[in-house]
Scaffold this active site. Structure first.
Site, PDB file in Angstrom:
ATOM      1  N   THR A 100       0.854  -1.182   0.000  1.00 18.42           N
ATOM      2  CA  THR A 100       0.000   0.000   0.000  1.00 18.42           C
ATOM      3  C   THR A 100       0.893   1.235   0.000  1.00 18.42           C
ATOM      4  OG1 THR A 100      -0.079  -0.122   2.406  1.00 18.42           O
ATOM      5  CG2 THR A 100      -1.891  -1.150   1.199  1.00 18.42           C
TER       6      THR A 100
ATOM      7  N   ASP B 125      -3.005   6.853  -2.159  1.00 17.27           N
ATOM      8  CA  ASP B 125      -3.760   6.706  -0.914  1.00 17.27           C
ATOM      9  C   ASP B 125      -2.836   6.790   0.297  1.00 17.27           C
ATOM     10  OD1 ASP B 125      -5.948   6.260   0.760  1.00 17.27           O
ATOM     11  OD2 ASP B 125      -5.618   4.102   0.765  1.00 17.27           O
TER      12      ASP B 125
ATOM     13  N   GLY C 162     -17.834 -11.644   4.195  1.00 14.96           N
ATOM     14  CA  GLY C 162     -17.575 -11.697   2.759  1.00 14.96           C
ATOM     15  C   GLY C 162     -16.401 -10.861   2.298  1.00 14.96           C
TER      16      GLY C 162
ATOM     17  N   ASP D 199     -12.638  -9.718   1.262  1.00 10.17           N
ATOM     18  CA  ASP D 199     -11.520 -10.394   0.608  1.00 10.17           C
ATOM     19  C   ASP D 199     -10.438 -10.723   1.626  1.00 10.17           C
ATOM     20  OD1 ASP D 199     -10.116 -11.031  -2.120  1.00 10.17           O
ATOM     21  OD2 ASP D 199      -8.644  -9.935  -0.939  1.00 10.17           O
TER      22      ASP D 199
ATOM     23  N   LYS E 227      -7.689 -18.248  -8.778  1.00 13.82           N
ATOM     24  CA  LYS E 227      -6.519 -17.471  -8.368  1.00 13.82           C
ATOM     25  C   LYS E 227      -5.487 -18.329  -7.635  1.00 13.82           C
ATOM     26  CE  LYS E 227      -9.458 -13.419  -8.249  1.00 13.82           C
ATOM     27  NZ  LYS E 227     -10.193 -12.431  -7.430  1.00 13.82           N
TER      28      LYS E 227
ATOM     29  N   ASP F 200      -1.534 -12.142  14.230  1.00 18.34           N
ATOM     30  CA  ASP F 200      -0.839 -10.878  13.998  1.00 18.34           C
ATOM     31  C   ASP F 200       0.467 -11.197  13.272  1.00 18.34           C
ATOM     32  OD1 ASP F 200       0.754  -8.593  14.195  1.00 18.34           O
ATOM     33  OD2 ASP F 200       0.305  -8.240  16.305  1.00 18.34           O
TER      34      ASP F 200
END
Length: 385
Positions: free
Chosen positions: A134, A257, A335, A337, A350, A363
């Site tokens: 990210t 982002d 539901g 991902d 996938k 964790d």
């Protein structure tokens, strides 16, 4: 039923004392670690993980993950000389044999934490082939080169921290001054990148529209931007630095982002009417092509959300990954991902139906250092495959 219970009513005999079928020979007995044994003293990480395989629950999943990673790393295919020219794609080891292309994804909080050093080790020693992060996973790596992140408490009050200019990430604290230093560092780089882009466009015209035509051209993509930041930071503590040095691409489809997005936004005012342009289509072609060309593909997903799906979707382009290790705390009842188990990805193509896969509910900062110590960093030769 024993003779002692032969006078019980039949309903109790059937309900409470129901006989078991014979236990299959291949059943594994549950067994923990005997710390009174001499072998348990000052145990190596690999021995600890091996002992945890029969413990049950997430300990057994951790042991399975290590087995999958070992197989992922040790698989070898044909030698490059045995392949036709058009088949010489994917990753090869130093001896010229086909090996698994390893995709690793991680979320930004893991770079903010001390797991950054573990991730850097893997990139530094070329143990992974492509990364997906990210935006925070990009900028926090750079920011840590400029100023430290500190330990705090989960319970610290947000209003008080805001008044002090301190940003909280779980029980970590990042002074807001760190982001000011980041802006001072990155803006001159943006200036230079924009200058290079405009000069290239002026010189090449329409021929510069394809960001993949010349991988070194200043027709920027998120992965090219990240590579440039790794080059500019020139700091051996950085994940980005080693990714640049070892030519390991870092993909970040949501590059705007985060603080980098703020800096790009601010830069549009400074550079107006010109602006840096990032071609995300070129990057999706690049990561999907890496997957399609892989002899075998492995996924190591640390966290959930975008980084998890971006790698899994790339593996769809080759009809699924051959190996998959998920580590996150997401649950599947909503539901999401992030919460989905590997078997859901099988339904989408996938992950291959016959793939080796596991999800550890934990964790990442607790279990992944142990996994790396037991596999990538155990100091032993790769298992023969």
């Amino acid at each position: 039923m024993s003779a002692a219970n032969d006078k019980l009513p039949d309903i109790l005999q059937d309900a409470v004392l129901k006989a078991s079928v014979p236990v299959p020979d291949d059943f594994v007995q549950v067994k923990g670690i005997d710390y009174s044994a001499a072998t348990a003293t000052d145990m190596r990480a690999s021995d600890l993980v091996n002992s945890m395989k029969t413990m049950g629950f997430q300990a057994s999943s951790l042991g399975k993950a290590c087995d999958i990673i070992d197989e992922m790393r040790s698989w070898r295919g044909k030698h490059i000389d045995e392949l036709d020219e058009h088949d010489r794609k994917g990753q090869f080891d130093d001896a010229g044999y086909q090996k698994t292309t390893v995709f690793m994804g991680y979320t930004s909080n893991l770079i903010s934490s001390g797991l950054r050093e573990t991730l850097r080790y893997l990139v530094q020693h070329k143990m992974v082939d492509a990364l997906v992060a990210t935006a925070g996973g990009i900028e926090e790596d750079i920011i840590k080169c400029l100023a430290p992140t500190y330990l705090g408490e989960f319970s610290l009050e947000g209003k008080s921290l805001r008044d002090q200019g301190m940003n909280r990430i779980g029980n970590l604290l990042v002074p807001n001054d760190n982001y000011c230093k980041f802006e001072e560092w990155i803006v001159p780089i943006f200036d230079k990148m924009l200058e290079e882009q405009e000069e290239y466009v002026a010189k090449h015209g329409k021929d510069c529209l394809d960001a993949n035509t010349d991988v070194d051209s200043p027709i920027w993509t998120p992965s090219k931007l990240i590579d440039r930041l790794g080059k500019e930071i020139n700091d051996e503590s950085s994940v980005l630095y080693w990714a640049h040095k070892n030519k390991i691409p870092i993909f970040c489809p949501a590059i705007t982002d985060g603080s980098i997005g703020d800096m790009l936004f601010f830069h549009t005012f400074k550079a107006s009417p010109k602006q840096i342009r990032l071609d995300i289509v070129a990057d999706i072609r690049k990561i999907n092509s890496m997957s399609m060309e892989a002899s075998k593909a492995g996924m190591i997903i640390l966290g959930g959300g975008l980084i998890k799906h971006h790698i899994a979707n790339a593996c769809l382009m080759r009809n699924g990954a051959d190996y998959a290790v998920y580590i996150n705390t997401g649950q599947e009842f909503d539901g999401s991902d992030a919460g989905a188990r590997p078997d859901e990805a099988v339904s989408w193509g996938k992950i291959k139906a016959e793939a080796k896969s596991v999800k550890i509910y934990a964790d990442v900062t607790i279990v992944f250092p142990l996994i790396v110590a037991a596999t990538f960093a155990n100091g032993k030769p790769l298992p023969k495959n």
